[in-house]
Motif scaffolding. Structure first.
Motif, mmCIF file in Angstrom:
data_model
loop_
_atom_site.group_PDB
_atom_site.id
_atom_site.type_symbol
_atom_site.label_atom_id
_atom_site.label_comp_id
_atom_site.label_asym_id
_atom_site.label_seq_id
_atom_site.Cartn_x
_atom_site.Cartn_y
_atom_site.Cartn_z
ATOM 1 N N MET A 44 0.842 -1.191 0.000
ATOM 2 C CA MET A 44 0.000 0.000 0.000
ATOM 3 C C MET A 44 0.884 1.250 0.000
ATOM 4 N N THR A 45 0.418 2.297 -0.686
ATOM 5 C CA THR A 45 1.163 3.550 -0.760
ATOM 6 C C THR A 45 1.424 4.123 0.627
ATOM 7 N N LYS A 46 2.589 4.715 0.793
ATOM 8 C CA LYS A 46 2.874 5.382 2.060
ATOM 9 C C LYS A 46 1.879 6.515 2.298
ATOM 10 N N ALA A 47 1.607 6.784 3.558
ATOM 11 C CA ALA A 47 0.628 7.800 3.932
ATOM 12 C C ALA A 47 1.274 9.175 3.980
ATOM 13 N N ILE A 48 0.705 10.115 3.232
ATOM 14 C CA ILE A 48 1.125 11.513 3.305
ATOM 15 C C ILE A 48 0.394 12.165 4.470
ATOM 16 N N LEU A 49 1.149 12.792 5.359
ATOM 17 C CA LEU A 49 0.555 13.501 6.485
ATOM 18 C C LEU A 49 0.554 14.998 6.207
ATOM 19 N N THR A 50 -0.619 15.599 6.313
ATOM 20 C CA THR A 50 -0.778 17.049 6.180
ATOM 21 C C THR A 50 -1.072 17.639 7.541
ATOM 22 N N CYS A 51 -0.462 18.777 7.824
ATOM 23 C CA CYS A 51 -0.767 19.515 9.043
ATOM 24 C C CYS A 51 -1.439 20.834 8.670
ATOM 25 N N ALA A 52 -2.658 21.025 9.185
ATOM 26 C CA ALA A 52 -3.391 22.282 9.012
ATOM 27 C C ALA A 52 -3.055 23.174 10.196
ATOM 28 N N LEU A 53 -2.146 24.097 9.975
ATOM 29 C CA LEU A 53 -1.467 24.773 11.077
ATOM 30 C C LEU A 53 -2.340 25.686 11.914
ATOM 31 N N ASN A 54 -3.300 26.399 11.277
ATOM 32 C CA ASN A 54 -3.998 27.416 12.077
ATOM 33 C C ASN A 54 -5.467 27.621 11.718
ATOM 34 N N GLY A 55 -5.873 27.454 10.489
ATOM 35 C CA GLY A 55 -7.266 27.619 10.117
ATOM 36 C C GLY A 55 -7.693 29.068 10.032
ATOM 37 N N VAL A 56 -9.001 29.252 9.811
ATOM 38 C CA VAL A 56 -9.544 30.594 9.623
ATOM 39 C C VAL A 56 -10.471 31.005 10.762
ATOM 40 N N LEU A 57 -10.999 30.041 11.523
ATOM 41 C CA LEU A 57 -11.988 30.352 12.551
ATOM 42 C C LEU A 57 -11.410 30.430 13.953
ATOM 43 N N THR A 58 -10.289 29.762 14.185
ATOM 44 C CA THR A 58 -9.716 29.710 15.530
ATOM 45 C C THR A 58 -9.139 31.080 15.926
ATOM 46 N N ASN A 59 -9.419 31.489 17.140
ATOM 47 C CA ASN A 59 -9.027 32.807 17.629
ATOM 48 C C ASN A 59 -7.764 32.677 18.479
ATOM 49 N N PRO A 60 -6.679 33.352 18.104
ATOM 50 C CA PRO A 60 -5.439 33.242 18.890
ATOM 51 C C PRO A 60 -5.556 33.805 20.300
ATOM 52 N N ALA A 61 -6.592 34.577 20.566
ATOM 53 C CA ALA A 61 -6.810 35.056 21.932
ATOM 54 C C ALA A 61 -7.370 33.949 22.821
ATOM 55 N N GLN A 62 -7.893 32.894 22.213
ATOM 56 C CA GLN A 62 -8.484 31.790 22.966
ATOM 57 C C GLN A 62 -7.691 30.494 22.836
ATOM 58 N N HIS A 63 -6.967 30.333 21.737
ATOM 59 C CA HIS A 63 -6.258 29.087 21.464
ATOM 60 C C HIS A 63 -4.823 29.388 21.029
ATOM 61 N N HIS A 64 -3.949 28.405 21.230
ATOM 62 C CA HIS A 64 -2.531 28.591 20.907
ATOM 63 C C HIS A 64 -2.296 28.292 19.426
ATOM 64 N N ILE A 65 -2.718 29.194 18.560
ATOM 65 C CA ILE A 65 -2.491 28.995 17.129
ATOM 66 C C ILE A 65 -1.477 30.023 16.618
ATOM 67 N N PRO A 66 -0.692 29.641 15.613
ATOM 68 C CA PRO A 66 0.328 30.557 15.090
ATOM 69 C C PRO A 66 -0.277 31.617 14.179
ATOM 70 N N VAL A 67 0.303 32.806 14.229
ATOM 71 C CA VAL A 67 -0.180 33.938 13.442
ATOM 72 C C VAL A 67 0.941 34.560 12.622
ATOM 73 N N THR A 68 2.077 34.859 13.257
ATOM 74 C CA THR A 68 3.182 35.521 12.572
ATOM 75 C C THR A 68 3.977 34.504 11.744
ATOM 76 N N PRO A 69 4.759 34.980 10.768
ATOM 77 C CA PRO A 69 5.607 34.056 10.017
ATOM 78 C C PRO A 69 6.511 33.214 10.918
ATOM 79 N N GLU A 70 7.055 33.834 11.968
ATOM 80 C CA GLU A 70 7.944 33.105 12.878
ATOM 81 C C GLU A 70 7.171 32.012 13.628
ATOM 82 N N GLU A 71 5.976 32.338 14.081
ATOM 83 C CA GLU A 71 5.151 31.342 14.771
ATOM 84 C C GLU A 71 4.732 30.226 13.829
#
Length: 285
Positions: free
Chosen positions: A1-28
């Motif tokens: 079977m083909t190897k599994a490609i893992l994708t990471c969805a880093l931050n999304g559009v709905l999550t609020n960085p004031a409530q959750h630890h999501i990255p915003v800046t290029p460095e983050e």
């Protein structure tokens, strides 16, 4: 079977960085991408947020910011594949097209159909005002043209079974050619639920030569879905856009722990995890 490609969805559009630890800046974004990359992710799905104090909850289509974010991630994660968001509600979606055209990521989301985006609270109130995520055929064609014109792969985001079926019609109508890259989005309250028993149906409804992955949105119920996806040969995605919870219910504050759990899920199902070079070969990049 083909190897599994893992994708990471880093931050999304709905999550609020004031409530959750999501990255915003290029460095983050780069720091979070590195944690996910070290855990086995070869693809980083990115959303852009407005920069500056108090603005991180707002989306951005700034081309310069996109370039900074992509370069920071590439510097931190050699060989990584960038999958750029394009989702926009309403008729003014030219800025999203322009970002893809200007920055030329390897992949970009192409929302393949419309959905009444709804969620209801336990008391019967709407969680947010009912919203139409509008993706008529003309809009889909504009995104296909911009993405393929930039040399990127359109990833068809499918929130319901009819949208999955539509992708085959798009190809039959000449809207695109070649292998369809499908993303079955499961767990949106008004879309297809995060149920593993639906996967054989969705895979059967997709164009028969397609590649497919699952975006599983939710909590504990998504991990059996990830396991079944791996068993059936699909590719896998997780990240702070999709969930904050590990299989045991523990809440995370970084993408790294989620990707570590996803890699274990793939291996437990008998799938090796694809390296960035192997992921590029599978995707034809």
């Amino acid at each position: 079977m083909t190897k599994a490609i893992l994708t990471c969805a880093l931050n999304g559009v709905l999550t609020n960085p004031a409530q959750h630890h999501i990255p915003v800046t290029p460095e983050e974004m780069a720091a979070e991408a590195k944690r996910a990359y070290d855990a086995g992710a070869s693809v980083m799905h990115i959303h852009l947020r407005q920069q500056g104090a108090g603005k991180g909850h707002l989306p951005s289509w700034d081309i310069g910011l996109s370039r900074q974010v992509q370069q920071a991630i590439r510097d931190a994660c050699p060989g990584v594949i960038i999958n750029h968001t394009t989702g926009v509600v309403g008729p003014n979606y030219q800025p999203a097209l322009d970002v893809v055209t200007a920055t030329r990521p390897e992949m970009a989301a192409c929302n393949a159909g419309s959905l009444n985006y709804l969620k209801i609270k336990a008391n019967g109130d709407w969680a947010w005002p009912p919203m139409l995520f509008d993706n008529p055929v003309e809009k889909v064609q504009d995104f296909i043209d911009a993405i393929t014109g930039a040399g990127a792969i359109p990833e068809f985001e499918c929130f319901d079974t009819g949208i999955v079926r539509s992708v085959g019609m798009y190809r039959a109508a000449g809207m695109f050619s070649g292998t369809a890259q499908m993303n079955f989005v499961m767990g949106v309250a008004s879309g297809q639920p995060a149920r593993a028993d639906l996967l054989p149906i969705l895979a059967d409804l997709a164009p028969e030569d397609s590649r497919w992955q699952v975006t599983a949105i939710g909590r504990a119920e998504i991990w059996p879905l990830h396991r079944r996806t791996a068993e059936l040969g699909g590719h896998l995605r997780t990240g702070l856009e999709d969930t904050f919870y590990l299989p045991d219910g523990a809440k995370v504050t970084s993408n790294g722990a989620l990707v570590e759990a996803l890699a274990r899920t793939a291996r437990d199902a008998g799938r090796d995890v694809a390296s960035p070079a192997e992921a590029r070969a599978i995707l034809g990049i």
